[in-house]
Enzyme design. Sequence first.
Site, PDB file in Angstrom:
ATOM      1  CB  SER A 112      -0.890  -0.035   1.255  1.00 45.02           C
ATOM      2  OG  SER A 112      -1.665   1.132   1.359  1.00 45.02           O
ATOM      3  CE  LYS A 147      -4.812   0.208   0.457  1.00 46.89           C
ATOM      4  NZ  LYS A 147      -5.554  -0.540   1.498  1.00 46.89           N
ATOM      5  CE  LYS A 150      -3.849   3.913   2.206  1.00 44.18           C
ATOM      6  NZ  LYS A 150      -5.085   3.454   2.860  1.00 44.18           N
ATOM      7  CG  ASP A 194      -7.725   2.675   0.687  1.00 48.02           C
ATOM      8  OD1 ASP A 194      -8.854   3.189   0.786  1.00 48.02           O
ATOM      9  OD2 ASP A 194      -7.141   2.134   1.653  1.00 48.02           O
ATOM     10  CD  GLU A 200      -9.005  -0.445   0.778  1.00 49.71           C
ATOM     11  OE1 GLU A 200      -8.090  -0.803   0.012  1.00 49.71           O
ATOM     12  OE2 GLU A 200      -8.892  -0.463   2.012  1.00 49.71           O
ATOM     13  CG  ASP A 253     -10.739  -0.257   5.080  1.00 51.17           C
ATOM     14  OD1 ASP A 253     -11.058  -0.697   6.197  1.00 51.17           O
ATOM     15  OD2 ASP A 253      -9.602   0.244   4.883  1.00 51.17           O
ATOM     16  CE  LYS A 297      -7.625  -1.861   6.824  1.00 59.83           C
ATOM     17  NZ  LYS A 297      -7.639  -0.389   6.837  1.00 59.83           N
ATOM     18  N   GLY A 325      -4.648  -4.196   6.200  1.00 57.09           N
ATOM     19  CA  GLY A 325      -3.617  -4.011   7.205  1.00 57.09           C
ATOM     20  C   GLY A 325      -3.754  -2.662   7.885  1.00 57.09           C
TER      21      GLY A 325
END
Length: 373
Positions: free
Chosen positions: A135, A161, A163, A188, A213, A238, A262, A290
């Site tokens: 990530s 991934k 952000k 995400d 996400e 999420d 998670k 995570g």
Amino acid sequence: MKIERIEMHHITQNLVHPFRTSFGTQVARPAILVAVHSEGLTGWAECVAHSAPSYSYETVETGWHILRDFLIPAVIGQNVSTPADVTARFAGVRGHPMAKAALENAVWDLLAKAQGVPLRQMLGGVRDRVEVGVSIGIQPTLQGLLDRVNKFVDLGYRRIKMKIEPGWELEPLTEVRKQHPTIKLMADANSAFTLAHAQIFRQMDDLNLLMIEQPLHYDDIADHAKLQAQVNTPICLDESIHSPLHARWAIEINACKVINMKVARVGGLSNAVEIHNMAADAGIKMWCGGMLETGVGRATNLHLATMPNFVLPADISASDRYYAEDVAEPTFALNTEDSTITVPTGPGIGVEVQMDRVEKYRVRHQAFTPADA
Ligand code: OSB
Ligand code: MG
């Protein structure tokens, strides 16, 4: 097993690299390591709440408070033979899933150790290595992002991934996609957008993303259903999935095609298993998220991710991507040939907490016995 003694170790460690998401930048990460002692065995787990109420309302301080004043008194001195004995005792506490997960998961580890089996066996896991990705936080420049992506691709990660936030979405995603035409790529947003941005997400359909996400509000389910109806790329939830109920609501109204599991966000392994089974029945794919865990939480995550419906790569990177020195051994390395991490095979979570390191990073410690309850 009678719960004879519980300890909380509040530690704080610097991250190897600052981690910027749409909700803020993390330089250091606290954790509460929870140790549950019984019959000469110790079960370990981690409260993953951050210092600030940004990803969720929980913080390391609320975690400490809820564990010390409500959850630990509810189980200390009690007999537990299954994890359900613990969750039943938490019924009077609303919310605070990260605090609950820390204590419940430590009991899972304890019970697995008492049976002499790896945690994944108690969970019905079906694999001995877990496909993982990395990530990557929001970077100051586009070139900086491309360099960082290349670095992790060179290290062997086959799923990236990124952000995103308003103003840092289509252009960086398009550039990374151009340089890596076939890599598993996803975004995400950590709730940084609204339905008014739907056009941006429609354009992402051209980028062949694995999923988007949590684009919308951290408690929203309804608007995500509206967005999913307008885009082909799977939406993954999420932040919005706090419990099996939330998972059912999201599945019933087609708010997502994927769930990021998670264990701390849903209050522990029992709820994680329930959501896993519900999602499997509904054809909703899952993967293990995570929270920048230490080796303790990372080990719990690896075992969880061996369950059959964890069919997409996990946010479980190698230990050295997070911390210069981990508090548990062995640390986790990437199997570069297939972008996986091997699940520990010893009893319970299968890692040994290094007490000298815990003491080195520790800022607070408290022990509880039945006499304190
Ligand atoms: O939204 O998935 C998230 C880290 C902290 C809080 C929230 C998130 C994340 C990550 C990193 O994306 C996952 C990891 O590598 O631990
Ligand atoms: Mg996320």
